[in-house]
Design a protein around this motif. Sequence first.
Motif, PDB file in Angstrom:
ATOM      1  N   GLN A   1       5.063  10.152 -33.276  1.00 27.38           N
ATOM      2  CA  GLN A   1       5.127  11.592 -33.040  1.00 27.38           C
ATOM      3  C   GLN A   1       4.295  12.307 -34.089  1.00 27.38           C
ATOM      4  N   TRP A   2       3.372  13.147 -33.611  1.00 31.57           N
ATOM      5  CA  TRP A   2       2.551  13.962 -34.502  1.00 31.57           C
ATOM      6  C   TRP A   2       2.937  15.424 -34.343  1.00 31.57           C
ATOM      7  N   HIS A   3       3.077  16.100 -35.472  1.00 34.72           N
ATOM      8  CA  HIS A   3       3.352  17.535 -35.453  1.00 34.72           C
ATOM      9  C   HIS A   3       2.466  18.212 -36.485  1.00 34.72           C
ATOM     10  N   ARG A   4       1.795  19.253 -36.067  1.00 34.12           N
ATOM     11  CA  ARG A   4       0.823  19.906 -36.953  1.00 34.12           C
ATOM     12  C   ARG A   4       1.479  20.670 -38.096  1.00 34.12           C
ATOM     13  N   GLY A   5       2.725  21.084 -37.937  1.00 34.17           N
ATOM     14  CA  GLY A   5       3.422  21.847 -38.972  1.00 34.17           C
ATOM     15  C   GLY A   5       4.018  20.965 -40.046  1.00 34.17           C
ATOM     16  N   PRO A   6       4.636  21.580 -41.074  1.00 32.89           N
ATOM     17  CA  PRO A   6       5.188  20.813 -42.194  1.00 32.89           C
ATOM     18  C   PRO A   6       6.529  20.159 -41.898  1.00 32.89           C
TER      19      PRO A   6
ATOM     20  N   GLY B   1       1.963  17.495 -40.272  1.00 32.23           N
ATOM     21  CA  GLY B   1       0.692  17.910 -40.824  1.00 32.23           C
ATOM     22  C   GLY B   1      -0.502  17.266 -40.160  1.00 32.23           C
ATOM     23  N   VAL B   2      -0.322  16.739 -38.954  1.00 36.98           N
ATOM     24  CA  VAL B   2      -1.422  16.100 -38.252  1.00 36.98           C
ATOM     25  C   VAL B   2      -1.352  16.457 -36.774  1.00 36.98           C
ATOM     26  N   SER B   3      -2.491  16.622 -36.149  1.00 36.64           N
ATOM     27  CA  SER B   3      -2.561  16.930 -34.725  1.00 36.64           C
ATOM     28  C   SER B   3      -3.777  16.228 -34.132  1.00 36.64           C
TER      29      SER B   3
ATOM     30  N   LYS C   1       3.901   1.820 -25.738  1.00 37.08           N
ATOM     31  CA  LYS C   1       3.607   2.669 -26.893  1.00 37.08           C
ATOM     32  C   LYS C   1       3.265   4.062 -26.394  1.00 37.08           C
ATOM     33  N   ILE C   2       3.774   5.078 -27.072  1.00 40.18           N
ATOM     34  CA  ILE C   2       3.492   6.463 -26.677  1.00 40.18           C
ATOM     35  C   ILE C   2       3.276   7.309 -27.915  1.00 40.18           C
ATOM     36  N   LEU C   3       2.393   8.282 -27.801  1.00 43.66           N
ATOM     37  CA  LEU C   3       2.236   9.317 -28.820  1.00 43.66           C
ATOM     38  C   LEU C   3       2.797  10.604 -28.250  1.00 43.66           C
ATOM     39  N   ILE C   4       3.757  11.172 -28.936  1.00 43.52           N
ATOM     40  CA  ILE C   4       4.301  12.466 -28.554  1.00 43.52           C
ATOM     41  C   ILE C   4       3.727  13.506 -29.505  1.00 43.52           C
ATOM     42  N   VAL C   5       3.106  14.518 -28.938  1.00 41.50           N
ATOM     43  CA  VAL C   5       2.461  15.560 -29.741  1.00 41.50           C
ATOM     44  C   VAL C   5       3.328  16.809 -29.690  1.00 41.50           C
ATOM     45  N   GLY C   6       3.803  17.237 -30.843  1.00 39.50           N
ATOM     46  CA  GLY C   6       4.640  18.427 -30.918  1.00 39.50           C
ATOM     47  C   GLY C   6       5.830  18.189 -31.825  1.00 39.50           C
TER      48      GLY C   6
ATOM     49  N   ASP D   1     -11.366   0.580 -23.077  1.00 39.86           N
ATOM     50  CA  ASP D   1     -11.796  -0.300 -21.996  1.00 39.86           C
ATOM     51  C   ASP D   1     -10.605  -0.885 -21.237  1.00 39.86           C
ATOM     52  N   ASP D   2      -9.492  -1.088 -21.919  1.00 42.51           N
ATOM     53  CA  ASP D   2      -8.320  -1.674 -21.267  1.00 42.51           C
ATOM     54  C   ASP D   2      -7.437  -0.623 -20.592  1.00 42.51           C
ATOM     55  N   GLY D   3      -7.904   0.629 -20.555  1.00 44.05           N
ATOM     56  CA  GLY D   3      -7.163   1.687 -19.882  1.00 44.05           C
ATOM     57  C   GLY D   3      -6.245   2.476 -20.781  1.00 44.05           C
ATOM     58  N   ARG D   4      -6.013   1.987 -21.986  1.00 43.83           N
ATOM     59  CA  ARG D   4      -5.150   2.733 -22.902  1.00 43.83           C
ATOM     60  C   ARG D   4      -5.905   3.932 -23.490  1.00 43.83           C
ATOM     61  N   ILE D   5      -5.202   4.709 -24.305  1.00 44.20           N
ATOM     62  CA  ILE D   5      -5.776   5.943 -24.838  1.00 44.20           C
ATOM     63  C   ILE D   5      -5.877   5.855 -26.356  1.00 44.20           C
ATOM     64  N   ARG D   6      -7.062   6.130 -26.863  1.00 46.68           N
ATOM     65  CA  ARG D   6      -7.254   6.217 -28.308  1.00 46.68           C
ATOM     66  C   ARG D   6      -7.215   7.691 -28.701  1.00 46.68           C
ATOM     67  N   VAL D   7      -6.365   8.011 -29.664  1.00 47.42           N
ATOM     68  CA  VAL D   7      -6.213   9.393 -30.108  1.00 47.42           C
ATOM     69  C   VAL D   7      -6.699   9.502 -31.551  1.00 47.42           C
ATOM     70  N   ILE D   8      -7.616  10.424 -31.777  1.00 46.13           N
ATOM     71  CA  ILE D   8      -8.162  10.656 -33.114  1.00 46.13           C
ATOM     72  C   ILE D   8      -7.481  11.883 -33.692  1.00 46.13           C
ATOM     73  N   GLY D   9      -6.862  11.710 -34.856  1.00 41.03           N
ATOM     74  CA  GLY D   9      -6.109  12.792 -35.463  1.00 41.03           C
ATOM     75  C   GLY D   9      -6.955  13.697 -36.328  1.00 41.03           C
ATOM     76  N   SER D  10      -6.380  14.820 -36.684  1.00 43.22           N
ATOM     77  CA  SER D  10      -7.082  15.792 -37.528  1.00 43.22           C
ATOM     78  C   SER D  10      -7.359  15.242 -38.910  1.00 43.22           C
ATOM     79  N   ASP D  11      -6.622  14.201 -39.309  1.00 39.85           N
ATOM     80  CA  ASP D  11      -6.850  13.555 -40.602  1.00 39.85           C
ATOM     81  C   ASP D  11      -7.666  12.274 -40.445  1.00 39.85           C
ATOM     82  N   ASP D  12      -8.282  12.112 -39.240  1.00 34.13           N
ATOM     83  CA  ASP D  12      -9.098  10.941 -38.888  1.00 34.13           C
ATOM     84  C   ASP D  12      -8.274   9.681 -38.661  1.00 34.13           C
ATOM     85  N   HIS D  13      -6.955   9.786 -38.748  1.00 32.71           N
ATOM     86  CA  HIS D  13      -6.106   8.649 -38.387  1.00 32.71           C
ATOM     87  C   HIS D  13      -6.218   8.418 -36.887  1.00 32.71           C
TER      88      HIS D  13
END
Length: 455
Positions: A198-203, A231-233, A172-177, A241-253
């Motif tokens: 994929q999260w992109h802050r623009g519309p 609309g989210v970044s 699983k990967i999150l691509i930002v942009g 704890d398992d080494g993975r990454i938790r990402v908190i979005g601007s919309d709290d997602h």
Amino acid sequence: MTMSTFDYDLFVIGGGSGGVRAGRVAAESGARVALAEEFRMGGTCVIRGCVPKKLMVFASKFGPATGEARDWGWEMGDGTFDWSKFRPNLHAELSRLENIYRTNLARPGTDLYDARATLKDAHTVSLSNGQSYTAKHILVATGGRPFIPDLPGAEMGITSNEVFNLDRLPKKILIVGGGYIACEFACILNGLGTHVTQWHRGPQVLRGFDDEVRGHIAELMLAQGIDLRVGVSPRALERCDDGRIRVIGSDDHKVVVDEVLWATGRKPNSDGLGLEDLGVEIGERGEVVVDDYSQTAVPSIYAIGDVTDRINLTPVAIREGAAFVETVFKGNPTKPDHEMVASAVFTQPEYGTVGLTEEDARAQEPIDVYTATFRPMQKSFIDRQEKALFKLVVSQESQRVLGCHIVADGAGEMIQLAAVAVKMGATKADFDAAVAVHPTMAEEIVLMKSPTRSD
């Protein structure tokens, strides 16, 4: 300081495509040339960009193709992608290309220095190995680098520089942009079997490209299973704890992934070279400011390629390097041509473009817009819903084709040929006069007879 007292006629800083072309052509013309590169010869394009990315594009297409092959009547299983087999082959190919760059530079007598170079004065280059050399002309061709946003945990993510060196393919990967790099890697990794968010802050993704095309590609990406959210970044990254990454979005997602890939833009690589201390102007984004002939405010210092932030494409940097040599070493003042430059975005399917977007053309003059959206024969036969898009933007007054946009398999190949006609100033009547090649997708470019919309 007279010319005879210089160690070199030209010292190039940066071993990417633009710097290598300038150095090689100058050396072939008889100049005494040196080039310094702190990492690997070939620059972003060969080592961390276009070439490895395109090889991954090729690899990623075979996964979805297996499902299509079964629908065509082939007996075959799903198969799995073996990153551990692909990666060494990828790096072997990059090493082969790097050696070609070195050989081509050394053949005409260029001196190569594997070291970081900075400028001591307008004619002196200092190397990280302690050596210093003088040159009548200095060419800065240091390219660009990925931009990483300043937020908590950002260091946990990787960029396009590191993605080719991963030990294993993330599940699983999150691509930002939302730019072309983000969209390309979203399609690549999705095709290789990774679950892509994929999260992109623009519309909308692909800002700066044609709006109709942007929406079309976004729909295709969603249909392929990419979890594209606009609309989210990210607000913060946390290590689980398992080494993975938790990402908190601007919309709290929140999303938990194996990797985060920052594809949030690139910056000119001008920091720490000593340019500003010498009077070279640096722009707001860090770009080296140059005139039409790639000369900076310091007459002996020139700059080409992504570090100037003009058009950040490898073929453009190569043209700028060649124009620099024509101007400085061949007595033929030459401005690099930045008009009607074609490009391709290697999403799946690809997007090829040359000339103006519909929006830019409309702001300039009254236009007619011709579009064709259809399911290609290869897709419709197996009831796939993926649609190709062909689009021409035409001046009402002159009837010149101002822009051409293609979203389809092979669009990168098609746009190169269309670019010749658009660059020459072809009119819509010139396109209409060409007989269609049937049955092909490309024939649509000469079959669009009536405008879809006009001003």
